[in-house]
Design a protein around this motif. Sequence first.
Motif, PDB file in Angstrom:
ATOM      1  N   ASP A 161      -3.030  -0.889  -0.624  1.00  0.00           N
ATOM      2  CA  ASP A 161      -4.076  -1.679   0.036  1.00  0.00           C
ATOM      3  C   ASP A 161      -5.359  -1.749  -0.794  1.00  0.00           C
ATOM      4  O   ASP A 161      -6.288  -2.477  -0.441  1.00  0.00           O
ATOM      5  CB  ASP A 161      -4.377  -1.122   1.426  1.00  0.00           C
ATOM      6  CG  ASP A 161      -4.879   0.318   1.392  1.00  0.00           C
ATOM      7  OD1 ASP A 161      -4.612   1.021   0.401  1.00  0.00           O
ATOM      8  OD2 ASP A 161      -5.548   0.735   2.360  1.00  0.00           O
ATOM      9  N   GLN A 162      -5.407  -1.001  -1.886  1.00  0.00           N
ATOM     10  CA  GLN A 162      -6.589  -0.995  -2.747  1.00  0.00           C
ATOM     11  C   GLN A 162      -6.531  -2.066  -3.840  1.00  0.00           C
ATOM     12  O   GLN A 162      -7.440  -2.144  -4.678  1.00  0.00           O
ATOM     13  CB  GLN A 162      -6.726   0.377  -3.414  1.00  0.00           C
ATOM     14  CG  GLN A 162      -6.858   1.545  -2.446  1.00  0.00           C
ATOM     15  CD  GLN A 162      -8.294   1.842  -2.093  1.00  0.00           C
ATOM     16  OE1 GLN A 162      -9.137   1.991  -2.954  1.00  0.00           O
ATOM     17  NE2 GLN A 162      -8.573   1.919  -0.806  1.00  0.00           N
ATOM     18  N   ALA A 163      -5.504  -2.895  -3.856  1.00  0.00           N
ATOM     19  CA  ALA A 163      -5.343  -3.889  -4.925  1.00  0.00           C
ATOM     20  C   ALA A 163      -6.560  -4.798  -5.074  1.00  0.00           C
ATOM     21  O   ALA A 163      -6.997  -5.059  -6.206  1.00  0.00           O
ATOM     22  CB  ALA A 163      -4.071  -4.710  -4.693  1.00  0.00           C
ATOM     23  N   PRO A 164      -7.160  -5.311  -3.974  1.00  0.00           N
ATOM     24  CA  PRO A 164      -8.364  -6.136  -4.154  1.00  0.00           C
ATOM     25  C   PRO A 164      -9.514  -5.368  -4.810  1.00  0.00           C
ATOM     26  O   PRO A 164     -10.253  -5.924  -5.625  1.00  0.00           O
ATOM     27  CB  PRO A 164      -8.718  -6.563  -2.732  1.00  0.00           C
ATOM     28  CG  PRO A 164      -7.426  -6.466  -1.972  1.00  0.00           C
ATOM     29  CD  PRO A 164      -6.728  -5.281  -2.555  1.00  0.00           C
ATOM     30  N   LEU A 165      -9.669  -4.093  -4.449  1.00  0.00           N
ATOM     31  CA  LEU A 165     -10.714  -3.280  -5.056  1.00  0.00           C
ATOM     32  C   LEU A 165     -10.432  -3.066  -6.539  1.00  0.00           C
ATOM     33  O   LEU A 165     -11.349  -3.058  -7.374  1.00  0.00           O
ATOM     34  CB  LEU A 165     -10.812  -1.944  -4.323  1.00  0.00           C
ATOM     35  CG  LEU A 165     -12.036  -1.066  -4.582  1.00  0.00           C
ATOM     36  CD1 LEU A 165     -13.329  -1.829  -4.348  1.00  0.00           C
ATOM     37  CD2 LEU A 165     -11.977   0.169  -3.694  1.00  0.00           C
ATOM     38  N   LEU A 166      -9.162  -2.908  -6.870  1.00  0.00           N
ATOM     39  CA  LEU A 166      -8.758  -2.770  -8.271  1.00  0.00           C
ATOM     40  C   LEU A 166      -9.222  -3.983  -9.074  1.00  0.00           C
ATOM     41  O   LEU A 166      -9.771  -3.856 -10.174  1.00  0.00           O
ATOM     42  CB  LEU A 166      -7.244  -2.606  -8.347  1.00  0.00           C
ATOM     43  CG  LEU A 166      -6.635  -2.276  -9.705  1.00  0.00           C
ATOM     44  CD1 LEU A 166      -6.947  -0.862 -10.118  1.00  0.00           C
ATOM     45  CD2 LEU A 166      -5.122  -2.482  -9.658  1.00  0.00           C
ATOM     46  N   ARG A 184      -4.993   4.700 -11.425  1.00  0.00           N
ATOM     47  CA  ARG A 184      -4.629   3.349 -11.844  1.00  0.00           C
ATOM     48  C   ARG A 184      -5.449   2.831 -13.014  1.00  0.00           C
ATOM     49  O   ARG A 184      -4.987   1.953 -13.747  1.00  0.00           O
ATOM     50  CB  ARG A 184      -4.782   2.384 -10.656  1.00  0.00           C
ATOM     51  CG  ARG A 184      -3.928   2.737  -9.442  1.00  0.00           C
ATOM     52  CD  ARG A 184      -2.450   2.487  -9.668  1.00  0.00           C
ATOM     53  NE  ARG A 184      -1.651   2.871  -8.521  1.00  0.00           N
ATOM     54  CZ  ARG A 184      -1.411   2.084  -7.473  1.00  0.00           C
ATOM     55  NH1 ARG A 184      -1.951   0.866  -7.421  1.00  0.00           N
ATOM     56  NH2 ARG A 184      -0.664   2.512  -6.464  1.00  0.00           N
ATOM     57  N   LEU A 185      -6.667   3.350 -13.190  1.00  0.00           N
ATOM     58  CA  LEU A 185      -7.548   2.789 -14.212  1.00  0.00           C
ATOM     59  C   LEU A 185      -7.941   3.790 -15.290  1.00  0.00           C
ATOM     60  O   LEU A 185      -8.739   3.465 -16.169  1.00  0.00           O
ATOM     61  CB  LEU A 185      -8.811   2.223 -13.548  1.00  0.00           C
ATOM     62  CG  LEU A 185      -8.575   0.952 -12.703  1.00  0.00           C
ATOM     63  CD1 LEU A 185      -9.825   0.596 -11.907  1.00  0.00           C
ATOM     64  CD2 LEU A 185      -8.169  -0.204 -13.596  1.00  0.00           C
ATOM     65  N   GLY A 186      -7.406   4.996 -15.231  1.00  0.00           N
ATOM     66  CA  GLY A 186      -7.600   5.946 -16.322  1.00  0.00           C
ATOM     67  C   GLY A 186      -8.977   6.566 -16.421  1.00  0.00           C
ATOM     68  O   GLY A 186      -9.350   7.063 -17.493  1.00  0.00           O
TER      69      GLY A 186
END
Length: 443
Positions: A61-66, A101-103
């Motif tokens: 559910d965090q994809a938009p924030l990503l 996800r973003l290191g």
Amino acid sequence: MNHLGRNVQAALLLAAATGIGTVFAGAPAASAEPRTEPVTAWAGHNAAALRTLDPAAPLDDQAPLLRSIGGATVVGLGESVHGTREETRLKHRTLRLLVERLGFRSVAWEEDWTTGVQIDRYIRTGEGDLDALMQRMLPQYQTREVADVLRWLRDFNAGRADKVRFVGVEYFLTGLPAYDAVRAHVTATAPDRLPELRRHLRFLRPRTSDVWEYVMKYREVEDKRPYVRHARAMYDLVEGLPHRPGDRAHALAVHNARQILSFYEHYNLPEPDQHAYRDAHAARNLKWWRGFSGDKIAYWAASPHTADAPRMRIVGPPEPDMRFAAAGSYLRRWYGPRYRSIGFTFDHGTVSLGGGRTAPMPRPAPNWFERPFGGVRTAQFTIDLRTPAPPPVRRWLDAPVQTRGLPHTGPGSYMDGGTLRQWFDVIVHRQEVTPATPITTSS
């Protein structure tokens, strides 16, 4: 800190560890309430629902924030008020997103440098007692929800080569480990300079491990200039030691000396100037760590520190207004679009004030920026404020911003200075909050 009186504790926390308030500023008359329907409709259309508060749940559910974070290298995670269970857990999930996800490999915290060194050791090695570490943190962070964050960082690091680091970017509670680190470095690299260093440390090094007690004693010193002179001379001594380019041991020793100097300079300033000094140095400490570590950094703090707010003002009558350039404004200046400012907000509920006390939180005042979000029909959501918007919404985004103030200064407290679009790139909003859980049992 328990031996200090409640009023003394409050004064110290206000001067040194300002958080965001938890009280409702008086609302204007109903006829003065601005039209927020277009904003609510825009937010409802563009908000991305967050399905859960569970820090351990999948991050789908965090994809938009990503997407909103994109290629940022420093991300501010700003809580609107200390002491809520839900904002802390939403920040925890966002931190997981950054790390997994973003290191991102460093967490810069609104916490003292010397306490941060001990927490860093815990999350990297698993050594140490988490409860004892929690008791050393600033009071607003002594909660079960924050302990869960540190425990998760420790578990994530287990068996990994690319471990996440923890760094405290504050200096106003600099403890004995900083003095000991400076002495150890001079002993190892320039023993002939030890007599000179000892002269400074005899004047500066606290004779107690209770930093709060030492702060009280130092604040009562009428003429602090000799302390500042000794601290400056000690810093110059360490900074000037011979070293090779890229000498990390030297860089760490200089950084420890800088925190000691900042401590003495901070409390030598008039209180109105301490706030500006604090955020400027927190930002510089974060920038130093970025250069030292090379890591992408998550900056965990209260919103008046993480926001891109060069003219932050916190109003809390009858106390004088606090005015300062927020750390986030320095980060924006240095990193431009690579700094992403995320504000965590809420509509209503109850928050913890510490010491077992709580405070009810009515809905935001009509002129507070969070007010329109209360009409969005989802428990928690994220919205990117850079999303295209119709003219009424753009006017709202670019209007002077106002929001919650300090917890202990009464219903007239609020903060302002700038616009919503300037302060934050992204909002993570929760409709109802409950108090954070104080640390009471073993971890």
